[in-house]
Design an enzyme around this catalytic site. Structure first.
Site, PDB file in Angstrom:
ATOM      1  N   ASN A   1       0.788  -1.239   0.000  1.00  0.00           N
ATOM      2  CA  ASN A   1       0.000   0.000   0.000  1.00  0.00           C
ATOM      3  C   ASN A   1       0.821   1.291   0.000  1.00  0.00           C
ATOM      4  OD1 ASN A   1       0.529  -0.948   2.666  1.00  0.00           O
ATOM      5  ND2 ASN A   1      -0.855   0.590   3.448  1.00  0.00           N
TER       6      ASN A   1
ATOM      7  N   GLY B   1       3.144  -5.412   7.288  1.00  0.00           N
ATOM      8  CA  GLY B   1       2.125  -6.151   6.537  1.00  0.00           C
ATOM      9  C   GLY B   1       0.996  -6.558   7.453  1.00  0.00           C
ATOM     10  N   GLY B   2       0.281  -7.596   7.070  1.00  0.00           N
ATOM     11  CA  GLY B   2      -0.911  -7.995   7.816  1.00  0.00           C
ATOM     12  C   GLY B   2      -0.592  -8.836   9.051  1.00  0.00           C
TER      13      GLY B   2
ATOM     14  N   THR C   1       0.156 -12.714   8.324  1.00  0.00           N
ATOM     15  CA  THR C   1       1.514 -12.973   7.809  1.00  0.00           C
ATOM     16  C   THR C   1       2.546 -12.695   8.893  1.00  0.00           C
ATOM     17  OG1 THR C   1       0.684 -12.005   5.754  1.00  0.00           O
ATOM     18  CG2 THR C   1       2.994 -12.596   5.793  1.00  0.00           C
ATOM     19  N   GLY C   2       2.347 -11.597   9.629  1.00  0.00           N
ATOM     20  CA  GLY C   2       3.287 -11.231  10.686  1.00  0.00           C
ATOM     21  C   GLY C   2       3.382 -12.325  11.747  1.00  0.00           C
TER      22      GLY C   2
ATOM     23  N   GLU D   1       5.247  -4.204  12.034  1.00  0.00           N
ATOM     24  CA  GLU D   1       4.323  -3.084  11.812  1.00  0.00           C
ATOM     25  C   GLU D   1       3.102  -3.669  11.122  1.00  0.00           C
ATOM     26  OE1 GLU D   1       4.964   0.071  12.769  1.00  0.00           O
ATOM     27  OE2 GLU D   1       6.928  -0.459  13.545  1.00  0.00           O
TER      28      GLU D   1
ATOM     29  N   CYS E   1      -2.812   1.405   6.757  1.00  0.00           N
ATOM     30  CA  CYS E   1      -2.826   0.777   8.087  1.00  0.00           C
ATOM     31  C   CYS E   1      -3.432   1.698   9.134  1.00  0.00           C
ATOM     32  CB  CYS E   1      -1.417   0.367   8.484  1.00  0.00           C
ATOM     33  SG  CYS E   1      -0.249   1.726   8.466  1.00  0.00           S
TER      34      CYS E   1
HETATM   35  P1  NAD Z   1       0.651  -9.103   3.568  1.00  0.00           P
HETATM   36  O1  NAD Z   1       0.805  -9.465   4.995  1.00  0.00           O
HETATM   37  O2  NAD Z   1      -0.226  -9.927   2.723  1.00  0.00           O
HETATM   38  O3  NAD Z   1       2.069  -9.068   2.830  1.00  0.00           O
HETATM   39  C1  NAD Z   1       3.136  -8.280   3.313  1.00  0.00           C
HETATM   40  C2  NAD Z   1       4.437  -8.825   2.750  1.00  0.00           C
HETATM   41  O4  NAD Z   1       4.673 -10.136   3.279  1.00  0.00           O
HETATM   42  C3  NAD Z   1       4.466  -8.970   1.226  1.00  0.00           C
HETATM   43  O5  NAD Z   1       5.738  -8.588   0.760  1.00  0.00           O
HETATM   44  C4  NAD Z   1       4.261 -10.455   1.036  1.00  0.00           C
HETATM   45  O6  NAD Z   1       4.776 -10.927  -0.187  1.00  0.00           O
HETATM   46  C5  NAD Z   1       5.038 -11.006   2.211  1.00  0.00           C
HETATM   47  N1  NAD Z   1       4.690 -12.375   2.608  1.00  0.00           N
HETATM   48  C6  NAD Z   1       3.510 -13.024   2.442  1.00  0.00           C
HETATM   49  N2  NAD Z   1       3.590 -14.269   2.954  1.00  0.00           N
HETATM   50  C7  NAD Z   1       4.838 -14.412   3.463  1.00  0.00           C
HETATM   51  C8  NAD Z   1       5.521 -15.456   4.131  1.00  0.00           C
HETATM   52  N3  NAD Z   1       4.944 -16.614   4.377  1.00  0.00           N
HETATM   53  N4  NAD Z   1       6.804 -15.243   4.505  1.00  0.00           N
HETATM   54  C9  NAD Z   1       7.403 -14.074   4.272  1.00  0.00           C
HETATM   55  N5  NAD Z   1       6.808 -13.042   3.635  1.00  0.00           N
HETATM   56  C10 NAD Z   1       5.532 -13.201   3.245  1.00  0.00           C
HETATM   57  O7  NAD Z   1       0.180  -7.563   3.568  1.00  0.00           O
HETATM   58  P2  NAD Z   1      -0.269  -6.656   2.344  1.00  0.00           P
HETATM   59  O8  NAD Z   1      -1.584  -7.140   1.855  1.00  0.00           O
HETATM   60  O9  NAD Z   1       0.840  -6.450   1.378  1.00  0.00           O
HETATM   61  O10 NAD Z   1      -0.448  -5.263   3.115  1.00  0.00           O
HETATM   62  C11 NAD Z   1      -1.562  -4.950   3.843  1.00  0.00           C
HETATM   63  C12 NAD Z   1      -1.364  -5.102   5.322  1.00  0.00           C
HETATM   64  O11 NAD Z   1      -0.232  -4.371   5.764  1.00  0.00           O
HETATM   65  C13 NAD Z   1      -2.524  -4.523   6.109  1.00  0.00           C
HETATM   66  O12 NAD Z   1      -2.869  -5.370   7.170  1.00  0.00           O
HETATM   67  C14 NAD Z   1      -1.971  -3.195   6.619  1.00  0.00           C
HETATM   68  O13 NAD Z   1      -2.627  -2.688   7.748  1.00  0.00           O
HETATM   69  C15 NAD Z   1      -0.562  -3.576   6.891  1.00  0.00           C
HETATM   70  N6  NAD Z   1       0.290  -2.372   6.953  1.00  0.00           N
HETATM   71  C16 NAD Z   1       0.825  -1.982   8.148  1.00  0.00           C
HETATM   72  C17 NAD Z   1       1.586  -0.815   8.224  1.00  0.00           C
HETATM   73  C18 NAD Z   1       2.205  -0.340   9.511  1.00  0.00           C
HETATM   74  O14 NAD Z   1       3.155   0.439   9.437  1.00  0.00           O
HETATM   75  N7  NAD Z   1       1.737  -0.765  10.675  1.00  0.00           N
HETATM   76  C19 NAD Z   1       1.809  -0.067   7.074  1.00  0.00           C
HETATM   77  C20 NAD Z   1       1.246  -0.500   5.878  1.00  0.00           C
HETATM   78  C21 NAD Z   1       0.495  -1.659   5.827  1.00  0.00           C
END
Ligand code: NAD
Length: 477
Positions: free
Chosen positions: A156, A232-233, A236-237, A252, A286
């Site tokens: 995003n 990320g989400g 995944t985190g 994050e 986010c």
């Molecule tokens: P996502 O969790 O689907 O993916 C994030 C990253 O993780 C991508 O690069 C993805 O390819 C990678 N990934 C996926 N599976 C993995 C695995 N098994 N091992 C290692 N890496 C893996 O998130 P998204 O859809 O790209 O982004 C949206 C999410 O991010 C939302 O929940 C949003 O709130 C969050 N976000 C948080 C912040 C913050 O600073 N707190 C900022 C922006 C977005």
């Protein structure tokens, strides 16, 4: 606009490389292919880690003035090509060109702040003589880089959130391997180009394009990688945290941010700010405003004004200056959000406006009367949907704001100092914005959440704290 499909290379330890297997990057607006990038393999990631081992040694030895010079040059490079960077963000992601330009400006800021923070990698003297028997001891601690950092970033904010990892990592003398979001790798590759042009020695930075489950896993589990900096989400985190083993983790994650509007608030200001906060980047933010708790005396007035401004929002082509909101990142995501809306309506919610979907575009949507336990009220929507709730008091607004598994940021609109302080004390979040929406942020403030919103803080100086370790030195005189 018809765009040529470019074959982009990835940045492996200072070299631009291609691979036979590729991933096609598409424009979510019309599904047109805009570029291909290498589909990196596990072996590519292992090679990047090997190179980063040498890179980490080079980076740690790079004098601070040199690090500052390189980061500033990278920022200059982006500044000279701002529009090109903005168009890349707008083409591969969800943002409109106006939103993309703001992200580029923020990225330049993030890098300039990183360069400045390089000057402040300071330690402290320690009064060892505070415990008896140590009268002859004298010492201090200073900050040492952690080594190799694995950075995994979301779609995003495909440029600035990558800068939030590379800038602090280079400033603090680390090596960093970035795995950008699979769907938006182009902005991260352009950022790597900026660092390469700026003279960053080989091995300090790699940007490896590939699928999270394949290359991400190799990065996360590699014993030589000392820290995973993930944005990320929550799902995944959590998976990454389980697999990472003994490493530093910076997480994050997502949220479903609340904003409270009290009877005494400046309603025009509250509406302007929350409409923008709810629909920025088609709600894929986010910090985006998801739940608004309005005191009941002003609820009807607030809702009417909010709906009127929402209806004026212009969806459209991302590259037009007149467009207020673009599509979601893909049609699958738009369908997921549409389903959440329909499910809430079935459970008794009222659709105040929006709700229609066309491909990856979903109208900015406002719901009222949402049952407090509906999925949409508890989970992160990550789409252009906002829920308005009438509440009897500040107490009720705070309790309902906290009654979720997330806690990134919150906002409160009021002119009562006491009410603002009560909210600040009791809201379970990483940041409270008074008379601003939950989405207010500058790049140098500590940024991060509590509960399911994550661990640790970003915001250059705070990222540097996470990316370094204190080393204690003691002289026995
Ligand atoms: P996502 O969790 O689907 O993916 C994030 C990253 O993780 C991508 O690069 C993805 O390819 C990678 N990934 C996926 N599976 C993995 C695995 N098994 N091992 C290692 N890496 C893996 O998130 P998204 O859809 O790209 O982004 C949206 C999410 O991010 C939302 O929940 C949003 O709130 C969050 N976000 C948080 C912040 C913050 O600073 N707190 C900022 C922006 C977005």
């Amino acid at each position: 606009m018809k765009v040529r499909v470019a074959q982009r290379k990835m940045f492996l330890a200072g070299k631009w490389v291609t691979r036979d297997q590729t991933i096609t990057v598409t424009n979510p607006e019309n599904n047109e292919a805009i570029a291909t990038v290498p589909a990196a393999t596990k072996e590519d990631m292992l090679e990047a880690v090997q190179a980063a081992k040498k890179g980490a040694v080079v980076s740690a030895k790079l004098p601070v003035f040199k690090r500052i010079e390189i980061i500033q040059l990278a920022a200059d490079f982006i500044e000279e090509q701002q529009e090109d960077f903005a168009v890349t963000i707008a083409l591969e992601g969800s943002k409109t060109i106006r939103e993309a330009r703001k992200e580029v400006a923020r990225c330049i800021q993030t890098l300039r702040i990183s360069a400045e923070e390089g000057r402040r990698l300071e330690g402290k003297t320690i009064p060892f003589d505070q415990s008896s028997g140590n009268e002859n001891r004298l010492g201090y601690y200073s900050l040492f880089p952690i080594g190799i950092i694995g950075a995994i970033t979301p779609f995003n904010d495909p440029l600035n959130l990558v800068a939030h990892k590379i800038g602090p990592a280079v400033a603090s003398g680390n090596a960093i391997i970035v795995k950008p979001a699979t769907v938006t790798p182009l902005s991260a590759l352009k950022l790597a180009d900026a660092f390469s042009q700026a003279g960053l020695p080989d091995g300090i930075l790699s940007v490896i394009t590939g699928r999270g489950s394949e290359v991400g896993d190799t990065l996360v589990t590699h014993p030589d990688v000392r820290m995973i900096s993930f944005t990320g989400g929550l799902e995944t985190g959590t998976e990454i945290a389980k697999k990472a083993g003994l490493k530093k983790l910076s997480m994050e994650l997502g949220s479903n941010s609340p904003v409270i509007v009290l009877n005494d608030a400046n309603l025009n200001q509250a509406v302007d700010s929350t409409v923008s906060g709810a629909f920025w980047a088609a709600g894929q933010n986010c910090l985006g405003v998801q739940r608004i708790y309005v005191e009941k005396d002003v609820f009807e007035r607030f809702t009417a004004q909010f709906v009127e401004q929402t209806k004026a929002y212009r969806k459209g082509s991302k590259l037009f200056d007149s467009t207020d909101m673009g599509p979601l990142i893909n049609e699958r995501e738009a369908i997921r959000v549409e389903k959440l809306v329909n499910e809430a309506i079935k459970q008794g919610a009222t659709l105040a406006c929006g709700g229609n979907r066309e491909g990856a575009y979903l109208e900015p949507t406002v719901l009222t009367n949402v049952p407090p336990n509906a999925t949409i009220a508890k989970e992160e929507i990550f789409g252009p949907v906002v829920l308005l709730f009438a509440v009897n008091s500040l107490q009720e607004a705070i309790e309902r704001s906290n009654d979720v598994n997330y806690g990134l940021q919150a906002g409160i609109f009021t002119n009562h100092l006491q009410a603002a302080f009560e909210a600040i004390q009791r809201l379970d979040v990483g940041g409270v914005m008074v008379n601003d929406s939950s989405d207010f942020r500058i790049d140098s403030m500590p940024f991060g959440g509590v509960k399911g919103s994550g661990l640790g803080r970003e915001g250059v100086k705070y990222a540097i704290q996470e990316m370094t370790e204190p080393k204690v030195v003691c002289f026995n005189l």
